[in-house]
Scaffold this motif. Structure first.
Motif, mmCIF file in Angstrom:
data_model
loop_
_atom_site.group_PDB
_atom_site.id
_atom_site.type_symbol
_atom_site.label_atom_id
_atom_site.label_comp_id
_atom_site.label_asym_id
_atom_site.label_seq_id
_atom_site.Cartn_x
_atom_site.Cartn_y
_atom_site.Cartn_z
ATOM 1 N N MET A 135 38.410 79.119 82.766
ATOM 2 C CA MET A 135 37.012 79.414 82.465
ATOM 3 C C MET A 135 36.096 78.839 83.538
ATOM 4 O O MET A 135 36.003 77.626 83.706
ATOM 5 N N ILE A 136 35.421 79.718 84.259
ATOM 6 C CA ILE A 136 34.444 79.282 85.249
ATOM 7 C C ILE A 136 33.237 78.720 84.497
ATOM 8 O O ILE A 136 32.656 79.380 83.636
ATOM 9 N N THR A 137 32.889 77.494 84.827
ATOM 10 C CA THR A 137 31.799 76.788 84.168
ATOM 11 C C THR A 137 30.488 76.945 84.915
ATOM 12 O O THR A 137 29.419 76.964 84.322
ATOM 13 N N GLN A 138 30.594 77.053 86.244
ATOM 14 C CA GLN A 138 29.390 76.977 87.061
ATOM 15 C C GLN A 138 29.565 77.745 88.371
ATOM 16 O O GLN A 138 30.674 77.815 88.904
ATOM 17 N N ILE A 139 28.459 78.289 88.840
ATOM 18 C CA ILE A 139 28.374 78.849 90.188
ATOM 19 C C ILE A 139 27.307 78.042 90.917
ATOM 20 O O ILE A 139 26.195 77.865 90.407
ATOM 21 N N LEU B 143 24.210 78.064 86.373
ATOM 22 C CA LEU B 143 23.858 78.331 87.762
ATOM 23 C C LEU B 143 23.247 77.051 88.323
ATOM 24 O O LEU B 143 22.267 76.531 87.779
ATOM 25 N N GLU B 144 23.860 76.532 89.399
ATOM 26 C CA GLU B 144 23.389 75.307 90.026
ATOM 27 C C GLU B 144 22.785 75.643 91.379
ATOM 28 O O GLU B 144 23.429 76.280 92.211
ATOM 29 N N PRO C 127 26.259 81.481 97.989
ATOM 30 C CA PRO C 127 27.320 80.834 97.208
ATOM 31 C C PRO C 127 28.009 79.706 97.966
ATOM 32 O O PRO C 127 28.315 79.830 99.152
ATOM 33 N N HIS C 128 28.246 78.617 97.263
ATOM 34 C CA HIS C 128 28.977 77.476 97.812
ATOM 35 C C HIS C 128 30.273 77.239 97.047
ATOM 36 O O HIS C 128 31.304 76.998 97.640
ATOM 37 N N HIS C 129 30.216 77.312 95.710
ATOM 38 C CA HIS C 129 31.416 77.003 94.929
ATOM 39 C C HIS C 129 31.373 77.668 93.554
ATOM 40 O O HIS C 129 30.317 78.099 93.102
ATOM 41 N N ILE C 130 32.556 77.710 92.942
ATOM 42 C CA ILE C 130 32.670 77.953 91.512
ATOM 43 C C ILE C 130 33.326 76.715 90.930
ATOM 44 O O ILE C 130 34.145 76.068 91.587
ATOM 45 N N ALA C 131 32.926 76.339 89.721
ATOM 46 C CA ALA C 131 33.380 75.073 89.147
ATOM 47 C C ALA C 131 34.143 75.287 87.853
ATOM 48 O O ALA C 131 33.858 76.226 87.090
ATOM 49 N N PHE C 132 35.090 74.385 87.639
ATOM 50 C CA PHE C 132 35.914 74.370 86.437
ATOM 51 C C PHE C 132 35.942 72.953 85.882
ATOM 52 O O PHE C 132 36.038 71.993 86.646
ATOM 53 N N LEU D 158 36.302 75.468 95.414
ATOM 54 C CA LEU D 158 36.344 75.152 93.989
ATOM 55 C C LEU D 158 35.808 73.743 93.792
ATOM 56 O O LEU D 158 36.108 72.835 94.575
ATOM 57 N N GLU D 159 35.046 73.585 92.729
ATOM 58 C CA GLU D 159 34.603 72.260 92.318
ATOM 59 C C GLU D 159 35.298 71.941 91.010
ATOM 60 O O GLU D 159 35.312 72.753 90.083
#
Length: 151
Positions: free
Chosen positions: A10-14, A73-74, A96-101, A144-145
């Protein structure tokens, strides 16, 4: 490569890098018809224990968050000090820099990812948890973060 390394799909953040957090957060607020979030500085190195490329770093960034249902969204406006944020913004411009989990067992996940050719780029602490940026560009075409929140 090992399978299901994170144990979470599950992607939590972009995360998006920006040059002007006030301007960009207002644009998103207007676009979505929501209130503009307040931005804040990341903690100083003594609290955040920030490391970039294996060395202590005084780098900080302004952050603003939009909660969009199950996804956050960060917006990130880095200071001038060396960091993954500053390096990426300088090389690639805004976007875009990262997607976070969210993960459990940060140290183990970082070690497993490094074993699979995805090195740690930057890590630090925040109030209530910790983060790690992993260089997954070669395999996944984006950073990825990993986020681990205290229980």
């Amino acid at each position: 490569m090992d399978k299901n390394i994170l144990g979470n799909r599950m992607i939590t953040q972009i995360g998006l890098l920006v040059n002007d957090i006030d301007e960009t957060s207002q644009a998103y607020a207007d676009f979505f018809g929501v209130e503009k979030p307040l931005w804040f500085w990341t903690d100083t190195v003594d609290l955040a224990q920030t490391e970039y490329n294996g060395e202590s770093s005084v780098a900080r960034a302004k952050l603003a968050f939009f909660d969009m249902g199950s996804l956050q969204l960060e917006l990130i406006e880095p200071d001038r000090h060396p960091s993954t944020w500053r390096e990426h913004l300088d090389k690639h411009g805004e976007g875009p820099h990262h997607i976070a989990f969210v993960v459990d067992g940060m140290k183990e996940k970082v070690a497993l990812m490094e074993k699979n050719g995805m090195p740690l780029v930057q890590k630090g602490e925040y109030n209530g948890g910790r983060y790690a940026y992993m260089d997954t560009f070669k395999q996944l075409k984006i950073m990825l973060e990993l986020l681990e929140n205290d229980k």
